[in-house]
Scaffold this motif. Structure first.
Motif, PDB file in Angstrom:
ATOM      1  N   LYS A  55       1.054  -1.063  -0.051  1.00  0.00           N
ATOM      2  CA  LYS A  55      -0.087   0.238  -0.165  1.00  0.00           C
ATOM      3  C   LYS A  55       0.827   1.292  -0.143  1.00  0.00           C
ATOM      4  N   TYR A  76     -11.840   0.905   4.355  1.00  0.00           N
ATOM      5  CA  TYR A  76     -10.691   0.879   5.079  1.00  0.00           C
ATOM      6  C   TYR A  76     -10.672   0.483   6.376  1.00  0.00           C
ATOM      7  N   GLU A  79     -11.922  -3.188   6.740  1.00  0.00           N
ATOM      8  CA  GLU A  79     -10.638  -4.104   6.280  1.00  0.00           C
ATOM      9  C   GLU A  79      -9.697  -3.882   7.434  1.00  0.00           C
ATOM     10  N   THR A  80      -9.287  -2.818   8.194  1.00  0.00           N
ATOM     11  CA  THR A  80      -8.552  -2.647   9.277  1.00  0.00           C
ATOM     12  C   THR A  80      -8.935  -3.542  10.465  1.00  0.00           C
ATOM     13  N   ASN A 110      -2.576   0.672   6.437  1.00  0.00           N
ATOM     14  CA  ASN A 110      -4.145   0.926   6.512  1.00  0.00           C
ATOM     15  C   ASN A 110      -4.426   2.338   7.411  1.00  0.00           C
ATOM     16  N   VAL A 114      -6.199   5.521   6.241  1.00  0.00           N
ATOM     17  CA  VAL A 114      -7.412   6.110   7.048  1.00  0.00           C
ATOM     18  C   VAL A 114      -7.082   7.449   7.659  1.00  0.00           C
ATOM     19  N   GLN A 170     -15.899  -0.036  -1.700  1.00  0.00           N
ATOM     20  CA  GLN A 170     -15.189   0.453  -2.618  1.00  0.00           C
ATOM     21  C   GLN A 170     -15.548   0.074  -3.931  1.00  0.00           C
TER      22      GLN A 170
END
Length: 243
Positions: A55, A76, A79-80, A110, A114, A170
């Protein structure tokens, strides 16, 4: 054939004594089980290395454009959360770092992304609150008194639908905007390649249908993102929105 210790010890640590003897000492290249295992281990290490930088291009893209336009904050955060649970589960299980190491690096990246989404969305007050919340969550997940082992196992099982759900906002944002905005092509492609490789490593090294199913679904969703990058290439949406 005998090799010096600086070659032998890392090789044995990677593939084990049996496969080391079969492949490197006896040159038994018909030993398909060991060949598949060695390839799987190599892919696993490659995923960890790739995860440490996957990333970085996305972060650099945001900084270069001074914009997080097109990135889904919801994706995000979900996902985190999923990766925090997976990371904590593996740490508490004492699993080898090579089997989950990329998760640690992706979590760090991440959190940075964020933070940048909030920063360029001019919501610094919320940023502080979110960072404190994420830090508290990670601490709690690694504290057995706060999160018992049984609960940790249940949370880990829940990460499969949670991880997949993190992709949906997303994908939807891309579809509505008909653009992938500041979404990094490198990041998307590497996610797809990494998840596809994890399907192979899971089939080779583990007898875990649930993990295999989760990795296969993740590969499917990542493939959709790759397809969107191709379809919406060079298409930009001028307006900026914090999802």
């Amino acid at each position: 054939m005998h090799y010096p210790s600086f070659i032998r010890e890392p090789a044995v640590a990677l593939v084990g004594e049996e496969c080391y003897s079969s492949l490197l000492e006896n040159f038994n290249f018909h030993d398909m089980a060991c060949i598949k295992y060695a390839i799987s281990k190599g892919l696993g290490l490659g995923i960890v290395v790739g995860g440490s930088i996957v990333k970085i291009p996305q972060i650099l893209t945001i900084l270069k454009n001074q914009s997080a336009q097109g990135l889904s904050l919801t994706s995000y955060l979900l996902e985190t959360l999923s990766y925090f649970i997976t990371l904590s589960y593996n740490l508490r299980q004492g699993n080898p770092f090579s089997t989950f190491g990329e998760i640690l690096f992706i979590c760090i990246q991440n959190v940075i992304i964020v933070s940048l989404i909030f920063y360029y969305g001019r919501q610094l007050g919320l940023l502080g609150t979110v960072l404190i919340g994420l830090g508290s969550l990670l601490y709690s997940l690694n504290n057995e008194q706060l999160v018992p082992s049984v609960m940790m196992s249940s949370l880990y099982a829940a990460t499969i639908p949670l991880s997949l759900a993190s992709k949906v906002p997303q994908i939807y944002t891309n579809f509505v905007n008909k653009s992938t905005g500041q979404l990094s092509v490198f990041t998307v492609v590497n996610y797809f390649a990494g998840s596809a490789a994890r399907v192979f490593t899971t089939m080779t090294e583990l007898d875990d249908t649930l993990m295999l199913f989760g990795n296969a679904l993740a590969t499917t969703f990542n493939a959709i993102l790759v397809l969107q990058v191709i379809l919406y290439w060079n298409k930009k949406k001028p307006t900026s929105k914090l999802d």
